[in-house]
Design a protein around this motif. Structure first.
Motif, PDB file in Angstrom:
ATOM      1  N   GLY A  95      16.436  -4.617   4.387  1.00 57.24           N
ATOM      2  CA  GLY A  95      17.447  -3.426   4.207  1.00 57.24           C
ATOM      3  C   GLY A  95      17.057  -2.294   3.469  1.00 57.24           C
ATOM      4  O   GLY A  95      17.148  -1.211   3.821  1.00 57.24           O
TER       5      GLY A  95
ATOM      6  N   SER B  69      12.281   1.000   4.921  1.00 57.28           N
ATOM      7  CA  SER B  69      12.603   1.560   5.980  1.00 57.28           C
ATOM      8  C   SER B  69      12.082   0.710   7.303  1.00 57.28           C
ATOM      9  O   SER B  69      11.475  -0.260   7.105  1.00 57.28           O
ATOM     10  CB  SER B  69      11.570   2.932   5.828  1.00 57.28           C
ATOM     11  OG  SER B  69      10.269   2.790   6.177  1.00 57.28           O
TER      12      SER B  69
ATOM     13  N   LYS C  98      14.590   6.452  14.291  1.00 56.91           N
ATOM     14  CA  LYS C  98      15.046   6.054  12.945  1.00 56.91           C
ATOM     15  C   LYS C  98      13.912   5.304  12.054  1.00 56.91           C
ATOM     16  O   LYS C  98      14.096   4.764  11.243  1.00 56.91           O
ATOM     17  CB  LYS C  98      16.341   5.240  13.181  1.00 56.91           C
ATOM     18  CG  LYS C  98      17.408   5.893  14.087  1.00 56.91           C
ATOM     19  CD  LYS C  98      18.453   4.771  14.304  1.00 56.91           C
ATOM     20  CE  LYS C  98      19.528   5.297  15.182  1.00 56.91           C
ATOM     21  NZ  LYS C  98      20.785   4.479  15.408  1.00 56.91           N
TER      22      LYS C  98
ATOM     23  N   ARG D 143      14.344   5.738   8.467  1.00 57.79           N
ATOM     24  CA  ARG D 143      15.371   5.465   7.682  1.00 57.79           C
ATOM     25  C   ARG D 143      15.284   4.172   7.031  1.00 57.79           C
ATOM     26  O   ARG D 143      14.644   3.375   7.612  1.00 57.79           O
ATOM     27  CB  ARG D 143      16.512   5.439   8.778  1.00 57.79           C
ATOM     28  CG  ARG D 143      16.805   7.026   9.446  1.00 57.79           C
ATOM     29  CD  ARG D 143      18.061   6.918  10.142  1.00 57.79           C
ATOM     30  NE  ARG D 143      18.280   8.161  11.074  1.00 57.79           N
ATOM     31  CZ  ARG D 143      19.310   8.317  11.772  1.00 57.79           C
ATOM     32  NH1 ARG D 143      20.233   7.468  11.903  1.00 57.79           N
ATOM     33  NH2 ARG D 143      19.272   9.628  12.560  1.00 57.79           N
TER      34      ARG D 143
ATOM     35  N   TRP E  74      18.794  -0.969   6.518  1.00 57.35           N
ATOM     36  CA  TRP E  74      20.145  -1.363   6.480  1.00 57.35           C
ATOM     37  C   TRP E  74      21.366  -0.465   6.952  1.00 57.35           C
ATOM     38  O   TRP E  74      22.295  -0.691   7.488  1.00 57.35           O
ATOM     39  CB  TRP E  74      20.675  -1.247   5.016  1.00 57.35           C
ATOM     40  CG  TRP E  74      20.601  -0.062   4.280  1.00 57.35           C
ATOM     41  CD1 TRP E  74      19.555   0.863   3.759  1.00 57.35           C
ATOM     42  CD2 TRP E  74      21.538   1.112   4.228  1.00 57.35           C
ATOM     43  NE1 TRP E  74      19.836   1.978   3.142  1.00 57.35           N
ATOM     44  CE2 TRP E  74      21.141   2.421   3.528  1.00 57.35           C
ATOM     45  CE3 TRP E  74      23.105   1.001   4.602  1.00 57.35           C
ATOM     46  CZ2 TRP E  74      21.780   3.356   3.387  1.00 57.35           C
ATOM     47  CZ3 TRP E  74      23.837   2.337   4.605  1.00 57.35           C
ATOM     48  CH2 TRP E  74      23.357   3.532   3.761  1.00 57.35           C
ATOM     49  N   ARG E  75      20.489   0.871   7.786  1.00 57.62           N
ATOM     50  CA  ARG E  75      21.605   1.814   8.293  1.00 57.62           C
ATOM     51  C   ARG E  75      21.506   1.264   9.858  1.00 57.62           C
ATOM     52  O   ARG E  75      22.309   2.166  10.619  1.00 57.62           O
ATOM     53  CB  ARG E  75      20.951   3.125   8.082  1.00 57.62           C
ATOM     54  CG  ARG E  75      21.049   3.517   6.418  1.00 57.62           C
ATOM     55  CD  ARG E  75      20.577   4.978   6.278  1.00 57.62           C
ATOM     56  NE  ARG E  75      21.080   5.800   6.901  1.00 57.62           N
ATOM     57  CZ  ARG E  75      20.960   7.208   7.100  1.00 57.62           C
ATOM     58  NH1 ARG E  75      19.681   7.665   6.332  1.00 57.62           N
ATOM     59  NH2 ARG E  75      21.748   8.095   7.746  1.00 57.62           N
TER      60      ARG E  75
ATOM     61  N   SER F  97      22.290  -0.414  13.397  1.00 59.85           N
ATOM     62  CA  SER F  97      23.353  -1.402  14.035  1.00 59.85           C
ATOM     63  C   SER F  97      22.822  -2.751  14.060  1.00 59.85           C
ATOM     64  O   SER F  97      21.512  -2.965  13.749  1.00 59.85           O
ATOM     65  CB  SER F  97      23.832  -0.815  15.229  1.00 59.85           C
ATOM     66  OG  SER F  97      22.803  -1.008  16.197  1.00 59.85           O
TER      67      SER F  97
ATOM     68  N   GLN G 214      18.819  -3.722  14.593  1.00 63.03           N
ATOM     69  CA  GLN G 214      18.274  -4.552  13.452  1.00 63.03           C
ATOM     70  C   GLN G 214      17.680  -5.701  14.288  1.00 63.03           C
ATOM     71  O   GLN G 214      16.452  -6.264  13.916  1.00 63.03           O
ATOM     72  CB  GLN G 214      19.354  -5.234  12.464  1.00 63.03           C
ATOM     73  CG  GLN G 214      19.839  -4.212  11.453  1.00 63.03           C
ATOM     74  CD  GLN G 214      20.759  -4.816  10.478  1.00 63.03           C
ATOM     75  OE1 GLN G 214      20.874  -6.154  10.308  1.00 63.03           O
ATOM     76  NE2 GLN G 214      21.347  -3.919   9.671  1.00 63.03           N
TER      77      GLN G 214
END
Length: 250
Positions: free
Chosen positions: A92, A95, A129, A132, A135-136, A138, A142
């Motif tokens: 998490g 990135s 993403k 990013r 961990w961000r 959904s 994931q």
């Protein structure tokens, strides 16, 4: 057809006497999807981890004609066996892109870039993403990242452990749609552990039913096309009890 994976008399023990898997044998052909079905505690994940080299086991594991039981995880990955664990286990703090790079640590930088592009094309939900923190994402995203990370090394055999675990029905369908696309794209073989029998039926060629660490039945997917046949197989081979919940057939 020559088997890509042949598992013969596989047994797995935890501690001195706790036996999780007893004399399990099955084969996986190139480009085919083989499902291992059973209630919690049936030994499915233990089989997957043993094939992936994550836990010790007795018996024979033959991959592409060569015995690999004595090989460490790294060598099995190099030969084309990749395990995608249940509950994803992504990093998490890194990135999305960095997680994918981890999955391709054994390949060249140029090949990694190409593989990342292929994964992001397969999973557009995470493409936007990519820089990013993982961990961000959904739960469904994931899971897509975990599968994508597994694909980074260009595996010949993908061991998928409960890819629908904890996901809403819509996300389960999306994940299985992408798995179907992966299957259609080439000769990648998949061993799939699942509780969702209906979704599994859309993907797999062969099904092995497990109970208490043993294979108790085998069916081809074309033998379980209707709801009645599926439920009869579950009742006959798994015999759900209060401690062993019935597989999801819907």
């Amino acid at each position: 057809m020559t088997s890509l994976l042949s598992v013969k008399n596989l047994s797995v023990f935890y501690g001195a006497s706790a036996q999780a898997v007893e004399n399990v044998s099955f084969e996986v052909s190139p480009g085919k999807v083989t499902a291992l079905l059973g209630a919690n505690g049936a030994g499915k994940s233990s089989i997957m981890k043993a094939v992936g080299g994550l836990i010790p086991a007795r018996g024979e594991i033959i991959f592409d004609g060569a015995p690999i039981s004595h090989f460490p995880v790294r060598e099995r990955v190099r030969r084309g066996i990749v395990y995608v664990p249940e509950r994803r286990e992504i990093v998490g703090e890194l990135s999305v892109r960095e997680n994918l790079v981890l999955g391709g640590y054994q390949i060249s930088a140029a090949e990694r870039r190409n593989r990342i592009a292929l994964v992001l094309d397969l999973f557009p939900e995470i493409a936007s993403k990519v820089d990013r923190g993982a961990w961000r994402l959904s739960g469904g995203e994931q899971q897509m990242l975990a599968i994508g990370r597994g694909l980074m090394s260009g595996p010949r055999l993908l061991l998928l452990d409960e890819p629908s675990l904890g996901l809403a029905p819509l996300l389960v369908r999306r994940v299985f749609e992408r798995l179907g696309a992966i299957r259609s794209a080439g000769e990648l073989a998949i061993v799939l552990v699942e509780q969702n029998l209906r979704m599994t039926m859309r993907l797999c060629d062969e099904l092995h039913f497990l109970r208490s660490g043993r294979i108790v039945g085998h069916k081809r997917a074309d033998e379980l096309k209707d709801e009645t046949a599926r439920q009869q197989a579950v009742d006959a081979y798994l015999g759900a009890t209060e401690s062993e919940p019935r597989l999801e057939t819907a």
